[in-house]
Motif scaffolding. Structure first.
Motif, PDB file in Angstrom:
ATOM      1  N   GLU A 184       0.403   3.913  -2.941  1.00 40.51           N
ATOM      2  CA  GLU A 184      -0.032   5.278  -2.651  1.00 40.51           C
ATOM      3  C   GLU A 184       0.843   6.292  -3.376  1.00 40.51           C
ATOM      4  N   ASN A 219       0.792  -1.221   0.000  1.00 40.07           N
ATOM      5  CA  ASN A 219       0.000   0.000   0.000  1.00 40.07           C
ATOM      6  C   ASN A 219       0.828   1.276   0.000  1.00 40.07           C
ATOM      7  N   SER A 220       1.954   1.289   0.686  1.00 40.52           N
ATOM      8  CA  SER A 220       2.740   2.529   0.726  1.00 40.52           C
ATOM      9  C   SER A 220       3.330   2.851  -0.640  1.00 40.52           C
ATOM     10  N   TYR A 254      -6.144   4.662   2.379  1.00 40.28           N
ATOM     11  CA  TYR A 254      -6.254   5.457   3.601  1.00 40.28           C
ATOM     12  C   TYR A 254      -7.273   4.865   4.578  1.00 40.28           C
ATOM     13  N   SER A 281      -7.732   1.663   4.970  1.00 41.74           N
ATOM     14  CA  SER A 281      -7.031   0.552   5.627  1.00 41.74           C
ATOM     15  C   SER A 281      -6.076   1.055   6.701  1.00 41.74           C
ATOM     16  N   ARG A 282      -5.647   2.307   6.589  1.00 38.58           N
ATOM     17  CA  ARG A 282      -4.785   2.915   7.620  1.00 38.58           C
ATOM     18  C   ARG A 282      -5.598   3.632   8.695  1.00 38.58           C
ATOM     19  N   ARG A 283      -6.912   3.548   8.588  1.00 33.63           N
ATOM     20  CA  ARG A 283      -7.844   4.164   9.543  1.00 33.63           C
ATOM     21  C   ARG A 283      -7.794   5.692   9.509  1.00 33.63           C
ATOM     22  N   ASN A 284      -7.445   6.248   8.356  1.00 34.43           N
ATOM     23  CA  ASN A 284      -7.448   7.693   8.185  1.00 34.43           C
ATOM     24  C   ASN A 284      -8.740   8.055   7.455  1.00 34.43           C
TER      25      ASN A 284
END
Length: 171
Positions: free
Chosen positions: A104, A100-101, A132, A134-137
């Motif tokens: 992104e 994911n990083s 985002y 999945s990163r809870r943002n």
């Protein structure tokens, strides 16, 4: 960049050669030379590795598409629209591999450089929203989801958008 200039030079030589062939009544060879010069002009505007990677993505062969894109050494030397699609394809492949990083960064580069089609922009924004989420943002996820909604005029991504909205409610 040099490869692109060489392609245009070859296309020009083939076009001049086809004119010479037409003048000397070699119509069949002249038509063939015009078609070949058109092929060189087409590969100037459409990078062949991107086209092959798109083909593999349609067949759900993500590893093969990744290998094809790995063959591109300097994407910054491509035409800007083709560079954007290189990063877009790379982002799709990395998101399927759950990196994911990296995905992104690739999607952001593609959007900054400028994808041509609104549907592709919507898919990139939708993927960024999912990353985002999945990163809870939730705030950034909502932003990119709204961007995807506004770009999806033909409602091709409505099912995925609804699914992300439903997932967002759970968080």
């Amino acid at each position: 960049m040099l490869n692109n200039i060489i392609r245009l030079i070859i296309a020009g030589i083939l076009l001049l050669g086809s004119i010479f062939l037409f003048i000397n009544s070699f119509i069949g060879l002249g038509v063939l030379a015009v078609l070949l010069s058109g092929l060189f002009v087409l590969t100037y505007f459409k990078n062949e590795k991107n086209l092959i990677a798109f083909y593999f993505l349609r067949k759900n062969k993500f590893q093969s598409a990744g290998k094809v894109l790995a063959g591109v050494k300097h994407p910054e030397r491509m035409i800007k629209s083709q560079e954007a699609y290189y990063y877009y394809l790379s982002g799709l492949i990395h998101s399927q591999e759950h990196k994911n990083s990296v995905a992104e960064k690739q999607f952001k580069k593609a959007l900054n450089i400028g994808l041509r089609m609104k549907t592709d922009k919507a898919v990139a924004n939708l993927n960024l929203s999912g990353i985002y989420l999945s990163r809870r943002n939730k705030q950034l996820s909502k932003y990119y989801l709204q961007e995807a909604k506004s770009l999806d005029k033909q409602k091709m991504l409505s099912a995925q958008i609804k699914e992300l909205e439903h997932m967002m409610k759970r968080i």
